[in-house]
Design a protein around this motif. Structure first.
Motif, PDB file in Angstrom:
ATOM      1  N   CYS A  77       0.719  -1.183  -0.237  1.00 19.60           N
ATOM      2  CA  CYS A  77      -0.315   0.123  -0.508  1.00 19.60           C
ATOM      3  C   CYS A  77       0.438   1.262   0.093  1.00 19.60           C
ATOM      4  O   CYS A  77       0.440   2.107  -0.929  1.00 19.60           O
ATOM      5  CB  CYS A  77      -0.329   0.120   1.338  1.00 19.60           C
ATOM      6  N   ALA A  78       1.554   1.360   0.230  1.00 18.83           N
ATOM      7  CA  ALA A  78       2.699   2.448   1.273  1.00 18.83           C
ATOM      8  C   ALA A  78       3.171   2.692  -0.417  1.00 18.83           C
ATOM      9  O   ALA A  78       3.701   3.925  -1.136  1.00 18.83           O
ATOM     10  CB  ALA A  78       3.713   2.113   2.379  1.00 18.83           C
ATOM     11  N   SER A  79       4.135   1.352  -1.102  1.00 18.05           N
ATOM     12  CA  SER A  79       4.756   1.541  -3.010  1.00 18.05           C
ATOM     13  C   SER A  79       3.832   2.226  -3.778  1.00 18.05           C
ATOM     14  O   SER A  79       3.829   2.557  -4.449  1.00 18.05           O
ATOM     15  CB  SER A  79       5.066   0.631  -3.159  1.00 18.05           C
ATOM     16  N   GLN A 123      10.226   3.533   4.099  1.00 20.22           N
ATOM     17  CA  GLN A 123      11.040   2.686   2.904  1.00 20.22           C
ATOM     18  C   GLN A 123      10.443   2.357   1.552  1.00 20.22           C
ATOM     19  O   GLN A 123      11.158   1.901   0.457  1.00 20.22           O
ATOM     20  CB  GLN A 123      10.142   0.677   3.187  1.00 20.22           C
ATOM     21  N   ALA A 124       9.514   3.208   1.434  1.00 18.59           N
ATOM     22  CA  ALA A 124       8.730   3.271   0.081  1.00 18.59           C
ATOM     23  C   ALA A 124       9.953   4.308  -0.608  1.00 18.59           C
ATOM     24  O   ALA A 124      10.376   4.444  -1.834  1.00 18.59           O
ATOM     25  CB  ALA A 124       7.273   3.604   0.424  1.00 18.59           C
ATOM     26  N   TYR A 174       9.015  14.516   6.450  1.00 22.50           N
ATOM     27  CA  TYR A 174       7.867  13.870   6.832  1.00 22.50           C
ATOM     28  C   TYR A 174       7.417  12.142   6.688  1.00 22.50           C
ATOM     29  O   TYR A 174       5.795  11.945   7.245  1.00 22.50           O
ATOM     30  CB  TYR A 174       6.045  14.757   6.384  1.00 22.50           C
ATOM     31  N   HIS A 175       8.261  11.699   6.272  1.00 23.41           N
ATOM     32  CA  HIS A 175       7.248  10.575   5.421  1.00 23.41           C
ATOM     33  C   HIS A 175       8.990   9.464   5.889  1.00 23.41           C
ATOM     34  O   HIS A 175       9.582   8.627   5.504  1.00 23.41           O
ATOM     35  CB  HIS A 175       7.803   9.748   3.993  1.00 23.41           C
ATOM     36  N   GLU A 182      17.497   5.922   6.419  1.00 20.88           N
ATOM     37  CA  GLU A 182      16.690   6.303   5.189  1.00 20.88           C
ATOM     38  C   GLU A 182      17.397   7.001   4.227  1.00 20.88           C
ATOM     39  O   GLU A 182      18.708   7.360   4.194  1.00 20.88           O
ATOM     40  CB  GLU A 182      15.607   6.574   6.071  1.00 20.88           C
ATOM     41  N   ALA A 183      16.691   6.718   3.275  1.00 21.07           N
ATOM     42  CA  ALA A 183      16.992   7.864   2.145  1.00 21.07           C
ATOM     43  C   ALA A 183      16.840   9.271   2.495  1.00 21.07           C
ATOM     44  O   ALA A 183      16.001  10.192   3.698  1.00 21.07           O
ATOM     45  CB  ALA A 183      16.191   7.975   0.998  1.00 21.07           C
TER      46      ALA A 183
END
Length: 490
Positions: A77-79, A123-124, A174-175, A182-183
């Motif tokens: 769903c996130a992707s 992760q997305a 925010y994500h 993380e990125a």
């Protein structure tokens, strides 16, 4: 499902808000494919919002909570959400008013206020990181064209492409959960956006820049850009000033201040008087409040170096005169402090010497924070603000006992007369004295355990002793109870 889809089509904002609240719950209960269908309908509805009523902002925020909850269902769903949003942006014709408005609203809902992002959205973002950067680079080439006309009472007169680009960049804030690898956006991209859209950037943008901990040169060049260019100084320019030399515990560039100034120094002699005045007015007199200014320069070697360097320019301007006066006052205060450093505290002959520091803290709690007899009332944040031997950063150092605060309490005089006012000695994890000594103590260890009771003979009005983990023998307990003192030791 069908009813929810129908409810999303209402033009009444109150009804639409209610429908979005129900969708937020439903995405966790529905089968995955139906949840995707429902969220797709939410995204289409947001893109079709009317902007004639300023309440549209509340609907956008509500839609954001729907997208956030949907992204927590699972990784698929996130992707799906990232793929859908990025595809829509990539397919947008920015020369068409309808396309621009729809994408603007969708991005506003996608990149909104920080919330609990769960484990899947970061992760997305990591997966779509390169694509997102490429998309932002492309959007920057379009400049800062207006996309939508917002209501007259809106905070911004127009929704611009720059605002949309900054929102996309802020996905990295925010994500993010800040708890895993993380990125992060490349520094050149952040700097390009700050130069291109300063009015749309804010403290979030600065936070992302500060995450690049070796960026002193780049930040100095950014300051130089704003000082010397004809570009409108707006928004993030003032964030830079506050985060470079400002006194907030959350100043983003605190640990890079020395490096920033080292790289900024070579530019200063070439500044015009107007540029010099602009820097001093903003980065000194705006960034540091008047009531904190002298203390801020006394406690920080970097700030003093900045001040001394600016004064050494020997400019004949209004703010150069103010700098000279400020430096003179700072130096006078430092001399006065040095001359009084060896003065000894006068101790009353009735002063009590405590063997158990933790027991003394309980007495301080009663006399200072409950009875207001010991004055002044010690406040850790005020103490840190006024302390001039060094800069104390509570948000970083508050995870242990602050040595300077401990010394203050150790040297605090408590007399026999004082302790006659002690009625209760009660220890629990939330005492004010603990929070002003060890700001973020969780109350779960033995840091403040009391080992022995002292000077009780000087406390005729003592009524209660309630101290956990205190090993007290039966004889002492009976003696205390005979005096009418209730004893609880956990």
């Amino acid at each position: 499902m069908e009813r929810l889809l129908n409810d999303l089509q209402t033009t009444n904002y109150s009804e639409l808000f209610s429908a979005l609240c129900r969708v937020k719950v439903a995405v966790h209960a529905l089968e995955e494919e139906k949840a995707i269908q429902l969220v797709d309908a939410v995204m289409q509805r947001i893109q079709d919002l009317s902007l004639e009523d300023n309440k549209y902002g509340q609907i956008v925020e509500s839609a954001h909570t729907v997208l956030l909850e949907f992204s927590k269902v699972d990784q698929k769903c996130a992707s799906w959400l990232y793929e859908k949003v990025l595809s829509i942006i990539e397919q947008t014709d920015w020369n068409k008013e309808t396309d621009s408005k729809q994408t603007y609203l969708l991005v506003a809902a996608f990149c909104n206020k920080k919330g609990d992002v769960g484990q899947y959205l970061p992760q997305a973002l990591l997966h779509y990181h390169n694509r997102l950067n490429q998309l932002i680079e492309t959007l920057i080439t379009y400049g800062n064209k207006p996309l939508v006309v917002l209501p007259a009472d809106s905070a911004r007169p127009n929704g611009t492409l720059g605002e949309l680009v900054v929102n996309l960049l802020h996905c990295y804030f925010y994500h993010s959960s800040f708890s895993q690898t993380e990125a992060s956006p490349p520094i050149h991209l952040i700097l390009k956006i700050m130069r291109e859209y300063p009015e749309s950037c804010n403290n979030i943008t600065v936070h992302l820049l500060a995450a690049h901990t070796e960026s002193g040169r780049e930040i100095a060049e950014l300051i130089q850009f704003f000082i010397t260019s004809k570009h409108k100084r707006d928004g993030v320019y003032y964030n830079l000033a506050l985060d470079f030399l400002g006194t907030s515990d959350f100043a983003a560039f605190r640990n890079q201040a020395q490096a920033i100034f080292t790289h900024l120094m070579p530019y200063i002699p070439a500044w015009t008087n107007e540029q010099f005045e602009e820097f001093v007015q903003t980065f000194i007199f705006y960034a540091i409040a008047e009531d904190e200014r002298v203390g801020a320069f006394m406690k920080s070697l970097v700030r003093r170096k900045v001040l001394e360097t600016l004064v050494a320019q020997k400019r004949s301007t209004e703010y150069a005169g103010k700098l000279n006066a400020l430096l003179k006052e700072v130096n006078q205060q430092l001399i006065a402090k040095a001359s009084s450093k060896n003065r000894q505290q006068i101790i009353s002959k009735d002063s009590l010497v405590f063997r158990d520091f933790n027991f003394k803290l309980l007495v301080i709690e009663e006399l200072m924070y409950n009875k207001n007899i010991l004055k002044p009332r010690f406040d850790l944040y005020e103490f840190a603000r006024d302390y001039t031997d060094r800069e104390i950063i509570i948000e970083e150092e508050g995870y242990d006992i602050l040595p300077e605060a401990k010394k203050y309490f150790e040297e605090l005089v408590i007399t026999k007369e004082h302790v006659q006012h002690v009625e209760d000695l009660i220890a629990d994890g939330g005492l004010d004295v603990y929070m002003n000594l060890y700001r973020f103590w969780d109350g779960e260890d033995d840091t403040f355990d009391v080992k022995e009771l002292e000077h009780l003979d000087f406390m005729p009005n003592l009524k209660t002793i309630d101290i956990w983990n205190l090993d007290i023998d039966d004889k002492t307990r009976k003696q205390l109870e005979a005096r009418g003192i209730k004893v609880t030791t956990g």
